[in-house]
Design a protein around this motif. Structure first.
Motif, PDB file in Angstrom:
ATOM      1  N   PRO A 101     -20.612  22.970   3.741  1.00  0.00           N
ATOM      2  CA  PRO A 101     -20.517  23.057   2.290  1.00  0.00           C
ATOM      3  C   PRO A 101     -20.210  24.473   1.835  1.00  0.00           C
ATOM      4  CG  PRO A 101     -22.809  22.850   2.994  1.00  0.00           C
ATOM      5  CD  PRO A 101     -21.956  22.615   4.206  1.00  0.00           C
ATOM      6  N   ARG A 102     -19.488  24.579   0.731  1.00  0.00           N
ATOM      7  CA  ARG A 102     -19.193  25.872   0.135  1.00  0.00           C
ATOM      8  C   ARG A 102     -18.995  25.659  -1.349  1.00  0.00           C
ATOM      9  NH1 ARG A 102     -13.387  28.152   1.417  1.00  0.00           N
ATOM     10  NH2 ARG A 102     -13.640  28.864  -0.702  1.00  0.00           N
ATOM     11  N   LEU A 141      -4.539  21.606 -11.185  1.00  0.00           N
ATOM     12  CA  LEU A 141      -4.752  20.475 -10.291  1.00  0.00           C
ATOM     13  C   LEU A 141      -5.686  19.455 -10.963  1.00  0.00           C
ATOM     14  CD1 LEU A 141      -5.332  22.524  -7.030  1.00  0.00           C
ATOM     15  CD2 LEU A 141      -3.309  21.165  -7.562  1.00  0.00           C
ATOM     16  N   ASP A 142      -5.607  18.203 -10.527  1.00  0.00           N
ATOM     17  CA  ASP A 142      -6.501  17.191 -11.066  1.00  0.00           C
ATOM     18  C   ASP A 142      -7.954  17.536 -10.738  1.00  0.00           C
ATOM     19  OD1 ASP A 142      -4.328  15.772 -11.979  1.00  0.00           O
ATOM     20  OD2 ASP A 142      -4.208  14.495 -10.195  1.00  0.00           O
ATOM     21  N   GLU A 143      -8.859  17.101 -11.600  1.00  0.00           N
ATOM     22  CA  GLU A 143     -10.266  17.411 -11.392  1.00  0.00           C
ATOM     23  C   GLU A 143     -10.782  16.886 -10.051  1.00  0.00           C
ATOM     24  OE1 GLU A 143     -12.345  19.205 -13.069  1.00  0.00           O
ATOM     25  OE2 GLU A 143     -11.053  19.704 -14.772  1.00  0.00           O
ATOM     26  N   ASP A 144     -10.262  15.730  -9.622  1.00  0.00           N
ATOM     27  CA  ASP A 144     -10.764  15.118  -8.391  1.00  0.00           C
ATOM     28  C   ASP A 144      -9.825  15.301  -7.209  1.00  0.00           C
ATOM     29  OD1 ASP A 144      -8.740  13.584  -9.357  1.00  0.00           O
ATOM     30  OD2 ASP A 144      -9.748  11.656  -9.058  1.00  0.00           O
ATOM     31  N   TRP A 145      -8.981  16.313  -7.247  1.00  0.00           N
ATOM     32  CA  TRP A 145      -8.016  16.501  -6.168  1.00  0.00           C
ATOM     33  C   TRP A 145      -8.744  16.788  -4.845  1.00  0.00           C
ATOM     34  CZ3 TRP A 145      -6.659  20.715  -3.024  1.00  0.00           C
ATOM     35  CH2 TRP A 145      -7.361  21.908  -3.267  1.00  0.00           C
ATOM     36  N   GLU A 146      -8.130  16.364  -3.753  1.00  0.00           N
ATOM     37  CA  GLU A 146      -8.707  16.622  -2.435  1.00  0.00           C
ATOM     38  C   GLU A 146      -7.760  17.423  -1.548  1.00  0.00           C
ATOM     39  OE1 GLU A 146      -9.844  12.924  -0.722  1.00  0.00           O
ATOM     40  OE2 GLU A 146     -11.537  12.618  -2.086  1.00  0.00           O
ATOM     41  N   ASP A 147      -6.463  17.139  -1.636  1.00  0.00           N
ATOM     42  CA  ASP A 147      -5.505  17.901  -0.831  1.00  0.00           C
ATOM     43  C   ASP A 147      -4.146  17.884  -1.503  1.00  0.00           C
ATOM     44  OD1 ASP A 147      -4.053  15.444   0.203  1.00  0.00           O
ATOM     45  OD2 ASP A 147      -6.026  15.095   1.049  1.00  0.00           O
ATOM     46  N   VAL A 148      -3.341  18.871  -1.187  1.00  0.00           N
ATOM     47  CA  VAL A 148      -1.982  18.999  -1.707  1.00  0.00           C
ATOM     48  C   VAL A 148      -1.052  19.264  -0.533  1.00  0.00           C
ATOM     49  CG1 VAL A 148      -0.423  20.309  -3.202  1.00  0.00           C
ATOM     50  CG2 VAL A 148      -2.790  19.924  -3.910  1.00  0.00           C
ATOM     51  N   ALA A 149       0.002  18.477  -0.429  1.00  0.00           N
ATOM     52  CA  ALA A 149       0.984  18.659   0.645  1.00  0.00           C
ATOM     53  C   ALA A 149       2.090  19.599   0.175  1.00  0.00           C
ATOM     54  CB  ALA A 149       1.575  17.316   1.057  1.00  0.00           C
ATOM     55  N   ILE A 150       2.322  20.662   0.925  1.00  0.00           N
ATOM     56  CA  ILE A 150       3.369  21.625   0.586  1.00  0.00           C
ATOM     57  C   ILE A 150       4.373  21.688   1.735  1.00  0.00           C
ATOM     58  CG2 ILE A 150       3.880  24.053   0.106  1.00  0.00           C
ATOM     59  CD1 ILE A 150       1.264  24.266  -1.318  1.00  0.00           C
ATOM     60  N   THR A 202       4.932  20.394   7.129  1.00  0.00           N
ATOM     61  CA  THR A 202       4.107  20.254   5.929  1.00  0.00           C
ATOM     62  C   THR A 202       2.756  20.924   6.159  1.00  0.00           C
ATOM     63  OG1 THR A 202       5.144  18.128   5.392  1.00  0.00           O
ATOM     64  CG2 THR A 202       3.053  18.640   4.315  1.00  0.00           C
ATOM     65  N   VAL A 203       2.403  21.804   5.237  1.00  0.00           N
ATOM     66  CA  VAL A 203       1.064  22.402   5.240  1.00  0.00           C
ATOM     67  C   VAL A 203       0.197  21.610   4.261  1.00  0.00           C
ATOM     68  CG1 VAL A 203      -0.287  24.467   4.735  1.00  0.00           C
ATOM     69  CG2 VAL A 203       1.962  24.688   5.800  1.00  0.00           C
ATOM     70  N   ILE A 204      -0.958  21.199   4.709  1.00  0.00           N
ATOM     71  CA  ILE A 204      -1.880  20.460   3.855  1.00  0.00           C
ATOM     72  C   ILE A 204      -2.953  21.413   3.330  1.00  0.00           C
ATOM     73  CG2 ILE A 204      -3.425  18.482   3.666  1.00  0.00           C
ATOM     74  CD1 ILE A 204      -0.540  17.740   4.346  1.00  0.00           C
ATOM     75  N   VAL A 205      -2.927  21.691   2.041  1.00  0.00           N
ATOM     76  CA  VAL A 205      -3.933  22.538   1.412  1.00  0.00           C
ATOM     77  C   VAL A 205      -5.105  21.650   1.003  1.00  0.00           C
ATOM     78  CG1 VAL A 205      -4.438  24.077  -0.518  1.00  0.00           C
ATOM     79  CG2 VAL A 205      -2.214  24.184   0.611  1.00  0.00           C
ATOM     80  N   ARG A 206      -6.312  21.971   1.497  1.00  0.00           N
ATOM     81  CA  ARG A 206      -7.485  21.127   1.272  1.00  0.00           C
ATOM     82  C   ARG A 206      -8.501  21.828   0.368  1.00  0.00           C
ATOM     83  NH1 ARG A 206      -9.486  19.318   7.108  1.00  0.00           N
ATOM     84  NH2 ARG A 206      -9.651  21.588   7.350  1.00  0.00           N
ATOM     85  N   ARG A 207      -9.156  21.050  -0.397  1.00  0.00           N
ATOM     86  CA  ARG A 207     -10.153  21.577  -1.330  1.00  0.00           C
ATOM     87  C   ARG A 207     -11.352  22.138  -0.573  1.00  0.00           C
ATOM     88  NH1 ARG A 207     -11.343  18.727  -6.936  1.00  0.00           N
ATOM     89  NH2 ARG A 207     -12.805  20.203  -7.890  1.00  0.00           N
ATOM     90  N   ASN A 208     -11.711  23.372  -0.896  1.00  0.00           N
ATOM     91  CA  ASN A 208     -12.901  24.034  -0.342  1.00  0.00           C
ATOM     92  C   ASN A 208     -12.848  24.198   1.166  1.00  0.00           C
ATOM     93  OD1 ASN A 208     -13.936  23.954  -2.974  1.00  0.00           O
ATOM     94  ND2 ASN A 208     -14.892  21.967  -2.612  1.00  0.00           N
ATOM     95  N   GLN A 209     -11.686  24.078   1.772  1.00  0.00           N
ATOM     96  CA  GLN A 209     -11.581  24.173   3.223  1.00  0.00           C
ATOM     97  C   GLN A 209     -10.325  24.954   3.588  1.00  0.00           C
ATOM     98  OE1 GLN A 209     -12.437  20.435   5.456  1.00  0.00           O
ATOM     99  NE2 GLN A 209     -12.255  19.478   3.444  1.00  0.00           N
ATOM    100  N   THR A 210     -10.254  25.295   4.849  1.00  0.00           N
ATOM    101  CA  THR A 210      -9.022  25.877   5.354  1.00  0.00           C
ATOM    102  C   THR A 210      -7.900  24.849   5.270  1.00  0.00           C
ATOM    103  OG1 THR A 210      -9.588  25.184   7.587  1.00  0.00           O
ATOM    104  CG2 THR A 210     -10.226  27.418   6.928  1.00  0.00           C
ATOM    105  N   SER A 211      -6.684  25.312   5.140  1.00  0.00           N
ATOM    106  CA  SER A 211      -5.533  24.414   5.122  1.00  0.00           C
ATOM    107  C   SER A 211      -5.227  23.930   6.532  1.00  0.00           C
ATOM    108  CB  SER A 211      -4.316  25.142   4.548  1.00  0.00           C
ATOM    109  OG  SER A 211      -4.564  25.589   3.241  1.00  0.00           O
TER     110      SER A 211
END
Length: 604
Positions: free
Chosen positions: A108-109, A158-167, A186-195
């Motif tokens: 958790p973070r 970003l949406d309030e409930d977003w979890e990841d974004v594909a770039i 594709t790099v997957i950017v994840r919420r509160n985590q490393t991509s």
């Protein structure tokens, strides 16, 4: 998708896979995480052996719909499976009553919310050896990377409930060759985590003159340009330590809610002599799949372009169209053949008015003037700037591109040149008066001090939406690169410093309706110098002529443009298109203007 089974990992095939994994490695089942992103699977966590790692990854590659597997597994202990079943044997596992998914979560973070910052990272996976394959990992990391140069990417709205974004990421280099598609990932950017990074692979060229190879990674999403990063990698002929480069600087702010243009044309230097990478980006998927290529802009092309521009301004009104057609054909022929096919596919599907955003660091060619020709059908189009809403942006100012043009006062400068009657521009003065009458513009004193004060402080009680200058300018670079006020020149260097706060304060859009008083053969690079100044200092856009313009037609152009933006509520690119179209048959003047900004921006 979040870690664990999720909707994409809940099918029968995945349930069988998880059951097999549970039977083979029961002591490690809860330590392993599997995620799916489109046709890509990501597996991480701990496994008992290298053999287990190999078998799990191989089994994932057999799963329906999985094209690629990112292996982040770590071997933690030399334990044997508790059951002799081999996941690769093809035999069904022993019966099991367990049918659970993998739910291992990151520690958790603090929640980072709807606005996050990620830093580009380009990391070679091994030595760069001439003639051999080199695998390169590309990431958008939580912390800056000292060996990668590039602006930090800020994902906002970003949406309030977003979890990841594909770039999407595409690696290009003049010093490597790639099989088709091998340089895209594709790099997957994840919420509160490393991509989750991506890896691409190519072959290093065998060039005896090279000591370093240079690679650039381009990031994009929603059919638009997000930014780029670059790295120099030492070419290994003997063991040597890498040479750290400048750390990441700046930020790229991406409005996730921003509507993308129909097409983004990205023309960026490969850091090799005369070589540029060309790519057409879009959220539209029809048409040819090959949308990229490499072009060469050598001295002959830039000299010919300069000659044509100098010839056009010497033509009498009404005699300019043939010369501009020749210029347009020249530019069209500079583009990659793959782009020409893509352009006509888009035109046939979307019509002649789809929006185009240029993102480039090429300083010489006025790409907006290209005149498309379909060699298969002999169909000929108008110049891009007449058929399409189109605008450009300076590559190194990616982060300040916005679809919101500020509403506010129009501050207008129109020097009367009382001491130099030969310089007087009656239509420029009347243009300024018209802005005051029609839009309540504020008429500013046409001297150096007043202009520089507005640039630094703005107006005390007004937000400035448009800063307008109508007068003489010189962009040839040989003597003066600036605008002429009543008392003296204001040179670009006098505005290009941290004390210029107007853009940061108000987001002002700048219009220079500057008639050249000197050499008429200057290049786009001179105008781009002002554009770089304004865009990097957070002005929302910039319009200026590329060559000497006629006072009367220049005034008509600006009046139509400002009316389109503020009265007719047109988007920036369409306001420019209509302004050019209004007097295109009468004079070369409307063809001279270059517009910097988001093609779909509106005054709000």
């Amino acid at each position: 998708m979040s870690d664990g089974s999720g909707s994409g990992l809940s099918g029968d095939a995945w349930r069988v896979f998880f059951a097999e994994l549970d039977e083979a490695y029961p002591d490690y089942f809860d330590r392993i995480t599997v995620s799916q992103y489109g046709d890509r699977a990501v597996v991480s966590g701990e496994v008992p052996s290298v053999d287990a790692k190999t078998r799990i990854v191989a089994r994932l590659r057999q799963m329906p719909g999985i094209r690629d597997v990112l292996d982040l597994l770590i071997v933690s202990a030399p334990l044997r499976p508790a059951h002799p079943w081999d996941p690769l044997s093809g035999e069904p596992p022993p019966e099991t009553g367990r049918d659970k998914a993998l739910e291992t979560k990151a520690a958790p973070r603090d929640d980072e919310g709807t606005r996050i910052i990620r830093h580009p990272s380009i990391t070679p996976q091994g030595e760069a050896v001439a003639g051999r394959k080199l695998r390169i990992m590309i990431d958008l990391a939580l912390e800056p990377n000292d060996t990668t140069r590039g602006e930090a990417v800020v994902l906002s709205d970003l949406d309030e409930d977003w979890e990841d974004v594909a770039i999407r990421v595409r690696l290009v280099s003049a010093h490597m060759t790639f099989e088709k598609g091998a340089n895209v990932g594709t790099v997957i950017v994840r919420r509160n985590q490393t991509s989750l990074p991506t890896c691409v692979e190519g072959i290093v060229v065998d060039d005896a003159d090279l000591d370093m190879i240079h690679v650039r990674a381009f990031f994009d999403g929603k059919g638009g340009h997000y930014g780029d990063a670059e790295r120099a990698i030492e070419l290994v002929r003997k063991q040597a330590a890498p040479d750290p480069k400048e750390r990441t600087v700046g930020e790229v702010v991406i409005e996730e809610s921003r509507r993308p243009p129909d097409m983004t044309i990205r023309i960026l230097s490969l850091r090799a002599k005369d070589a540029y990478d060309w790519e057409a980006l879009s959220y539209w998927t029809f048409g040819p799949g090959n949308r990229s290529g490499e072009i060469t802009i050598d001295e002959s092309a830039t000299e010919h372009a300069a000659q044509l521009r100098s010839q056009v301004v010497q033509l009498q009104p009404g005699q300019h169209l043939a010369a501009l057609r020749g210029f347009g054909d020249l530019i069209w022929n500079l583009t990659p053949s793959g782009f020409r096919d893509v352009y006509w596919a888009f035109r046939q599907r979307l019509g002649a008015n789809f929006s185009i955003q240029l993102v480039t660091d090429e300083p010489h060619i006025q790409w907006e003037l290209m005149k498309p020709f379909n060699s298969a059908t002999s169909e000929e189009a108008e110049h891009l700037m007449l058929d399409h809403p189109i605008a450009r942006w300076v590559r190194k100012s990616d982060g300040n591109l916005s679809q919101r043009l500020p509403r506010g006062a129009i501050a207008t400068f129109a020097p009367g040149y009382p001491d130099t009657p030969q310089y007087r521009l009656p239509f420029a003065v009347s243009e300024s008066v018209w802005l005051c009458t029609e839009f309540g513009a504020i008429r500013c004193t046409g001297d150096r001090a007043s202009f520089l004060k507005i640039m630094s402080d703005g107006l005390p009680d007004e937000k400035i939406g448009i800063l307008h200058f109508a007068g003489h300018g010189s962009f040839d670079g040989s003597d003066v690169n600036g605008i002429l006020m009543d008392d003296a020149w204001v040179r670009r260097i006098e505005v290009d410093h941290r004390g210029t706060k107007l853009g940061e304060k108000d987001g002002t859009f700048v219009v220079f309706n500057a008639c050249d008083v000197g050499n008429v053969t200057y290049t786009l690079g001179m105008v781009e110098g002002w554009a770089s100044l304004f865009t990097q200092r957070k002005f929302s856009g910039f319009v200026a002529p590329l060559w000497r313009v006629a006072d009367r037609h220049a005034s008509e152009f600006v009046r139509t443009f400002v009316k389109g933006l503020h009265s007719d509520q047109l988007e920036l690119g369409e306001a420019m298109r209509r302004s050019r179209e209004a007097t295109a048959d009468l004079s070369p003047t409307p063809f001279a203007y270059v517009c910097y900004g988001d093609v779909l921006a509106r005054a709000v």
